[in-house]
Design a protein around this motif. Structure first.
Motif, mmCIF file in Angstrom:
data_model
loop_
_atom_site.group_PDB
_atom_site.id
_atom_site.type_symbol
_atom_site.label_atom_id
_atom_site.label_comp_id
_atom_site.label_asym_id
_atom_site.label_seq_id
_atom_site.Cartn_x
_atom_site.Cartn_y
_atom_site.Cartn_z
ATOM 1 N N GLN A 201 0.810 -1.213 0.000
ATOM 2 C CA GLN A 201 0.000 0.000 0.000
ATOM 3 C C GLN A 201 0.848 1.269 0.000
ATOM 4 O O GLN A 201 0.486 2.268 -0.631
ATOM 5 C CB GLN A 201 -0.904 0.021 1.241
ATOM 6 C CG GLN A 201 -2.060 -0.942 1.196
ATOM 7 C CD GLN A 201 -3.234 -0.393 0.414
ATOM 8 O OE1 GLN A 201 -3.371 0.803 0.228
ATOM 9 N NE2 GLN A 201 -4.089 -1.289 -0.054
ATOM 10 N N LEU A 202 1.982 1.263 0.700
ATOM 11 C CA LEU A 202 2.697 2.507 0.968
ATOM 12 C C LEU A 202 4.027 2.673 0.248
ATOM 13 O O LEU A 202 4.419 3.798 -0.081
ATOM 14 C CB LEU A 202 2.956 2.622 2.482
ATOM 15 C CG LEU A 202 1.739 2.690 3.394
ATOM 16 C CD1 LEU A 202 2.181 2.668 4.854
ATOM 17 C CD2 LEU A 202 0.900 3.923 3.111
ATOM 18 N N ALA A 203 4.745 1.585 0.010
ATOM 19 C CA ALA A 203 6.141 1.694 -0.407
ATOM 20 C C ALA A 203 6.302 1.921 -1.905
ATOM 21 O O ALA A 203 5.646 1.274 -2.724
ATOM 22 C CB ALA A 203 6.914 0.442 0.012
ATOM 23 N N ASP A 204 7.192 2.851 -2.248
ATOM 24 C CA ASP A 204 7.608 3.024 -3.643
ATOM 25 C C ASP A 204 8.635 1.957 -4.015
ATOM 26 O O ASP A 204 8.638 1.440 -5.128
ATOM 27 C CB ASP A 204 8.223 4.414 -3.847
ATOM 28 C CG ASP A 204 7.246 5.531 -3.514
ATOM 29 O OD1 ASP A 204 6.167 5.557 -4.115
ATOM 30 O OD2 ASP A 204 7.574 6.366 -2.648
ATOM 31 N N GLU A 205 9.523 1.665 -3.080
ATOM 32 C CA GLU A 205 10.552 0.639 -3.267
ATOM 33 C C GLU A 205 10.563 -0.252 -2.025
ATOM 34 O O GLU A 205 10.222 0.190 -0.922
ATOM 35 C CB GLU A 205 11.939 1.266 -3.442
ATOM 36 C CG GLU A 205 12.103 2.100 -4.692
ATOM 37 C CD GLU A 205 12.413 1.269 -5.926
ATOM 38 O OE1 GLU A 205 12.963 0.161 -5.763
ATOM 39 O OE2 GLU A 205 12.110 1.727 -7.035
ATOM 40 N N ILE A 206 10.956 -1.504 -2.221
ATOM 41 C CA ILE A 206 11.027 -2.464 -1.122
ATOM 42 C C ILE A 206 12.408 -3.095 -1.097
ATOM 43 O O ILE A 206 12.957 -3.447 -2.142
ATOM 44 C CB ILE A 206 9.954 -3.553 -1.274
ATOM 45 C CG1 ILE A 206 8.556 -2.962 -1.052
ATOM 46 C CG2 ILE A 206 10.195 -4.708 -0.307
ATOM 47 C CD1 ILE A 206 7.433 -3.935 -1.327
ATOM 48 N N VAL A 207 12.964 -3.212 0.101
ATOM 49 C CA VAL A 207 14.196 -3.952 0.326
ATOM 50 C C VAL A 207 13.855 -5.117 1.249
ATOM 51 O O VAL A 207 13.289 -4.913 2.320
ATOM 52 C CB VAL A 207 15.286 -3.061 0.961
ATOM 53 C CG1 VAL A 207 16.465 -3.914 1.436
ATOM 54 C CG2 VAL A 207 15.757 -2.004 -0.025
ATOM 55 N N VAL A 208 14.155 -6.329 0.810
ATOM 56 C CA VAL A 208 13.906 -7.522 1.630
ATOM 57 C C VAL A 208 15.222 -7.942 2.264
ATOM 58 O O VAL A 208 16.224 -8.145 1.565
ATOM 59 C CB VAL A 208 13.330 -8.673 0.786
ATOM 60 C CG1 VAL A 208 12.990 -9.868 1.684
ATOM 61 C CG2 VAL A 208 12.093 -8.220 0.022
ATOM 62 N N ILE A 209 15.205 -8.074 3.579
ATOM 63 C CA ILE A 209 16.418 -8.423 4.318
ATOM 64 C C ILE A 209 16.181 -9.714 5.092
ATOM 65 O O ILE A 209 15.098 -9.946 5.622
ATOM 66 C CB ILE A 209 16.822 -7.253 5.273
ATOM 67 C CG1 ILE A 209 18.170 -7.517 5.927
ATOM 68 C CG2 ILE A 209 15.748 -6.969 6.298
ATOM 69 C CD1 ILE A 209 18.701 -6.311 6.696
ATOM 70 N N ASP A 210 17.181 -10.583 5.120
ATOM 71 C CA ASP A 210 17.095 -11.839 5.860
ATOM 72 C C ASP A 210 18.486 -12.205 6.341
ATOM 73 O O ASP A 210 19.460 -12.095 5.587
ATOM 74 C CB ASP A 210 16.521 -12.945 4.975
ATOM 75 C CG ASP A 210 16.055 -14.156 5.777
ATOM 76 O OD1 ASP A 210 15.801 -13.994 6.994
ATOM 77 O OD2 ASP A 210 15.923 -15.256 5.202
ATOM 78 N N HIS A 211 18.585 -12.598 7.588
ATOM 79 C CA HIS A 211 19.875 -12.924 8.199
ATOM 80 C C HIS A 211 20.874 -11.782 8.008
ATOM 81 O O HIS A 211 22.067 -12.009 7.779
ATOM 82 C CB HIS A 211 20.438 -14.229 7.633
ATOM 83 C CG HIS A 211 19.556 -15.423 7.886
ATOM 84 N ND1 HIS A 211 19.327 -15.937 9.137
ATOM 85 C CD2 HIS A 211 18.827 -16.179 7.027
ATOM 86 C CE1 HIS A 211 18.515 -16.972 9.055
ATOM 87 N NE2 HIS A 211 18.188 -17.135 7.783
ATOM 88 N N GLY A 212 20.379 -10.560 8.096
ATOM 89 C CA GLY A 212 21.254 -9.393 8.045
ATOM 90 C C GLY A 212 21.697 -8.962 6.666
ATOM 91 O O GLY A 212 22.432 -7.980 6.534
ATOM 92 N N ARG A 213 21.259 -9.660 5.621
ATOM 93 C CA ARG A 213 21.673 -9.323 4.256
ATOM 94 C C ARG A 213 20.468 -8.971 3.398
ATOM 95 O O ARG A 213 19.368 -9.505 3.599
ATOM 96 C CB ARG A 213 22.399 -10.516 3.601
ATOM 97 C CG ARG A 213 23.756 -10.842 4.189
ATOM 98 C CD ARG A 213 24.321 -12.089 3.504
ATOM 99 N NE ARG A 213 25.686 -12.378 3.941
ATOM 100 C CZ ARG A 213 26.770 -11.946 3.315
ATOM 101 N NH1 ARG A 213 26.643 -11.215 2.214
ATOM 102 N NH2 ARG A 213 27.975 -12.245 3.769
ATOM 103 N N ILE A 214 20.684 -8.103 2.428
ATOM 104 C CA ILE A 214 19.638 -7.806 1.459
ATOM 105 C C ILE A 214 19.568 -8.957 0.460
ATOM 106 O O ILE A 214 20.566 -9.327 -0.158
ATOM 107 C CB ILE A 214 19.921 -6.479 0.723
ATOM 108 C CG1 ILE A 214 19.783 -5.305 1.694
ATOM 109 C CG2 ILE A 214 18.967 -6.301 -0.457
ATOM 110 C CD1 ILE A 214 20.134 -3.957 1.095
#
Length: 319
Positions: A201-214
């Motif tokens: 709904q809100l984000a223009d861009e998304i960064v997915v992070i897991d275990h401290g890494r993108i």
């Protein structure tokens, strides 16, 4: 070129032998919204704490409104607001008194604080509750007041760490509207969330992070496209027509899944052209349908493909 409002530059945070954040880098343009997604424990909050001067990076750095978090922390704090996972307002004070107290800490004069308090209470739909103790507020009202307090100094950049956790759907939707108004006014937002609908709904861009890494980044649409093609979903009116309808849909060259109980056919599709073509075939054959449409992958599908589990699993783990 206008410089980014927010920059993370190879941020690393170690706690003993545990590297909680491992080389995170991204930028957020002025007036944009970045959604930082990831399962519980992925490193989202640790990243925000480094970017808001609450925690010293082990290495790397970040800039907020052009100021470096390591060498210019005071200027960073003057140009940002932060709403954490837990409300920070004083429950014994009224909403108006909370605004006056925080405004006083910023050195805002009494006269200016009165007009500022009136404006913020109106902006966040808290006028009727402004003179009541915060302990009488609902969860949604407390979050709105918390957000109002973070905007007292009119910061150009706002960090929101899980801003709607624990809110009911109505309160969450109301808060989204407030955030949209802030962005329309030029505020830059970085929000961490496990609610994928919120990021959508809100984000223009998304960064997915897991275990401290993108592990992925892009627009919501770009990330959904990574999760696979759209699906064509056809619901026929009569179950007896399923075999014929299946043969027609299969003419598009894709495998067709049949759900007899739901009278539904599902097949991969490239887009609206496939939908139109199949709809014409069904019409020409005289098969009546209750519904036909395209179902695109959701951000939850993206989350599943990237992290190995659905977002609800992460939310339940946090609860």
């Amino acid at each position: 070129m206008t410089p980014p409002a927010i920059e993370a530059i190879e941020l690393v945070k170690e706690f003993g032998d545990n590297r909680a954040v491992d080389g995170v880098s991204f930028t957020v343009p002025q007036g944009a919204v970045l959604g930082l997604l990831g399962p519980n424990g992925a490193g989202k909050t640790t990243t925000v704490r480094m970017m808001t001067t609450l925690s010293e990076p082990t290495s790397g750095t970040a800039r907020v409104a052009g100021y470096d978090v390591r060498t210019q922390p005071d200027m960073v704090r003057r140009n940002m607001g932060l709403t954490g996972q837990a409300a920070t307002v004083d429950e014994l004070l009224t909403g108006r008194e909370n605004i006056r107290m925080i405004g006083g800490l910023y050195g805002i004069g009494r006269k200016d604080l009165k007009s500022l308090g009136d404006r913020l209470l109106e902006q966040f739909d808290l006028v009727a509750a402004g003179d009541r103790p915060v302990r009488s507020y609902s969860g949604g009202m407390r979050r709105r007041l918390d957000l109002a307090v973070s905007l007292i100094a009119a910061p150009p950049v706002l960090f929101l760490d899980e801003p709607t956790t624990g809110l009911d759907p109505r309160s969450r939707s109301d808060l989204w509207e407030v955030l949209r108004e802030l962005v329309a006014g030029g505020t830059t937002l970085l929000l961490t969330t496990q609610y994928l609908e919120e990021a959508d709904q809100l984000a223009d861009e998304i960064v997915v992070i897991d275990h401290g890494r993108i592990i992925a980044e892009g627009t919501p649409l770009q990330l959904k496209e990574q999760a696979g093609n759209a699906s064509l979903v056809v619901t026929v009116s009569h179950a007896a027509d399923l075999p014929t309808a299946r043969d027609l849909v299969a003419r598009s060259g894709t495998e067709v899944h049949v759900d007899v109980g739901a009278r539904q056919l599902t097949a991969a599709a490239d887009g609206i052209d496939d939908l139109t073509r199949v709809a014409n075939w069904l019409r020409d054959s005289g098969i009546k349908i209750d519904d036909i449409g395209l179902s695109r992958p959701s951000l939850d599908d993206v989350f599943l493909s990237l992290t190995g589990h659905r977002a609800e699993t992460a939310e339940e783990a946090q609860a």
